[in-house]
Design an enzyme around this catalytic site. Structure first.
Site, PDB file in Angstrom:
ATOM      1  CG  ASP A  99      -1.706   1.253   1.390  1.00 53.85           C
ATOM      2  OD1 ASP A  99      -2.502   1.560   0.493  1.00 53.85           O
ATOM      3  OD2 ASP A  99      -1.527   1.948   2.415  1.00 53.85           O
ATOM      4  CG  ASP A 102       2.017  -0.236   5.005  1.00 54.36           C
ATOM      5  OD1 ASP A 102       2.058  -0.333   3.761  1.00 54.36           O
ATOM      6  OD2 ASP A 102       0.976   0.073   5.619  1.00 54.36           O
TER       7      ASP A 102
END
Length: 519
Positions: A99, A102
């Site tokens: 995303d 992370d």
């Protein structure tokens, strides 16, 4: 991560950042000159080359974010990762994209990324091809849609997340070195999530158009999944972040009506089936259309995008263009455009002093870039249909006015701003060096694990790896930017930011008409 909240020990540095930003803002106000109008280069070859160069850079962030066993990997500091994702359910969920900074796969914004990237390819594929970026765009799109297909093993089952967000955010490691558990979250008939299912349907329907001539079998498979998912989304209605509360911390949904209209609109474009048109213009439009009230286009809100997309039908399809509801979509799309134009009587006041649309502190650039993408698309609809003007509260504006606005937002991102820095990593001489991104911050030869990697978050050295193409969160309202790896509010890039900047830059590469039909 977008507008998502973070847990952990961030309060202290947030306060410090805000105080520092306020002080820096005061200095900027004292010394900055009036921000120059960048619209004067509206059709210059130099300007168009600039956008083409920036597009080549922006496209690379999708490669940075790829999960799974990499093919023709162009990012030297990336390698295979998460290759066992989905194995506990005997599924291959290894592909897709992380995303942000992370290692989470959040399907709601990832599907939106695929929908917008598909839209950009459909409108501006020729422009992408002209600068050698059409094939990379298609490859990145397929990396996501391959994953989304595998996330949909049964008609009424869709896996919507890979990874435990809380556990993931307790680690600072390279994706190649992950050892933490990778649990799955699904929606189904008993635990529905209409917005994620509908957004995934939209992504697959739009992508089916992209691959229709290139790979007809794959296109047909995407369309089959899109139809199944739309039926699932509509029949089993429910807000996913209410039914699965743990997802609300990061990507909380404000409602699913917009995704249903968005998906139906894309299915209409993909199939020509009147049923989908009737869905988008019938009682569901009455329930969810919010006509006359401009909204912001984002991963959570698709109404403005739907209004522009259905305006395409109004501009180019004479068989249905006289539909009263279709005209309501177009009128509201024009209200959105009027709100963006800085000299319009209905112009939004949500701007920085230098003219950047500014809505939210967290990931501030997502809204101006998405808005500018819609503006350039709408201007090209007007241009192609030979619609010379639109009216904003009695004042007339042209396609050129919309394009100038879109350019102003793009130019700001690329360095025409008070900080004189590019917010697109890798573009220009000055851009963020401390991007909030795990893989970029850790040397490839470092021997770290979940816990030992935190020293790289706190390191005072610039990132050893450049996250080329990352569009960071952007400036505060006072137009300051604090280049700190701990500053995820301003310094964390996302794949959905990349989708809208790729769309915007593609639309600005050259001035030309758009196709009147995607099929």
């Amino acid at each position: 991560m977008g507008e998502k909240s973070k847990k952990g020990g961030w309060c202290g540095w947030i306060i410090a950042l805000i105080v520092a930003a306020a002080a820096a803002g005061a200095i900027v106000v004292l010394v900055m000159k009036k921000h120059k109008d960048s619209s004067s280069d509206a059709a210059s070859g130099a300007s168009e080359k600039k956008y083409g160069d920036a597009l080549k850079i922006a496209m690379q962030f999708f490669d940075v974010q790829k999960s799974g066993k990499l093919v023709n990997n162009k990012i030297p500091w990336r390698g295979d990762s998460a290759i066992k994702d989905g194995s506990q359910e005997k599924l291959d969920l290894s592909q897709g994209m992380y995303d942000a900074g992370d290692h989470m796969k959040f399907n709601f914004p990832m599907a939106y990324t695929a929908t917008v990237l598909s839209w950009a390819i459909l409108e501006y594929g020729d422009q992408m091809k002209g600068v050698g970026q059409l094939e990379p765009a298609q490859d990145s799109l397929k990396w996501i849609t391959d994953y989304l297909i595998n996330c949909h093993p049964k008609d009424n089952v869709l896996y919507i997340q890979v990874g435990d967000a809380n556990a993931d955010h307790k680690c600072w490691d390279r994706p190649e070195d992950m050892t933490e558990a990778r649990p799955l979250i699904q929606i189904n008939a008993s635990t529905p999530g209409t917005e994620v299912a509908a957004e995934t349907a939209a992504a697959m329907a739009a992508a089916s158009l992209v691959f229709k001539s290139k790979n007809s079998g794959y296109s047909s498979n995407l369309l089959k999944h899109a139809k199944q998912l739309f039926t699932f989304a509509d029949r089993y209605r429910g807000t996913y972040s209410e039914n699965i509360p743990e997802v609300a911390t990061y990507y909380n949904s404000t409602g699913y009506g917009d995704e249903l209209l968005w998906a139906a609109s894309w299915l209409y474009h993909a199939t020509g089936d009147q049923t989908y048109f009737d869905y988008a213009t019938g009682k569901n439009a009455d329930s969810f259309g919010n006509f006359g009230n401009p909204t912001w286009f984002s991963w959570d809100s698709k109404l403005a995008g739907t209004q522009v997309l259905l305006s395409r039908v109004s501009f180019f399809n004479s068989k249905v263009s006289n539909s009263d509801t279709l005209q309501e979509y177009r009128k509201t799309a024009e209200a959105v455009m009027c709100g963006l134009l800085p000299k319009s009587p209905t112009a939004t006041s949500s701007r920085t002093d230098s003219g950047l649309i500014w809505i939210t502190q967290w990931n501030a650039l997502q809204h101006p870039v998405a808005s500018a993408f819609l503006a350039v698309v709408y201007s090209d609809y007007m241009l192609t249909s030979k619609t010379k003007k639109m009216t904003c509260d009695g004042n007339e504006y042209t396609p050129s006015d919309l394009r100038k606005f879109a350019m102003s937002q793009a130019n700001y991102v690329l360095g025409d701003n008070p900080a004189k820095m590019s917010y697109l990593v890798g573009y220009g001489d000055k851009y963020p060096q401390y991007v909030h991104h795990r893989g970029a911050s850790i040397p490839t030869d470092a021997d770290t694990n979940c816990k030992e990697g935190w020293k790289y978050l706190d390191s005072t050295e610039p990132n050893p790896n450049v996250a080329t193409g990352a569009l960071v969160g952007g400036p505060f309202l006072n137009e300051t930017y604090i280049d700190s790896r701990n500053n995820s509010i301003q310094g964390e890039p996302t794949i959905y930011n990349s989708a809208v900047i790729v769309g915007l830059l593609s639309g600005l590469v050259s001035t030309s008409s758009v196709v009147q039909s995607f099929t």
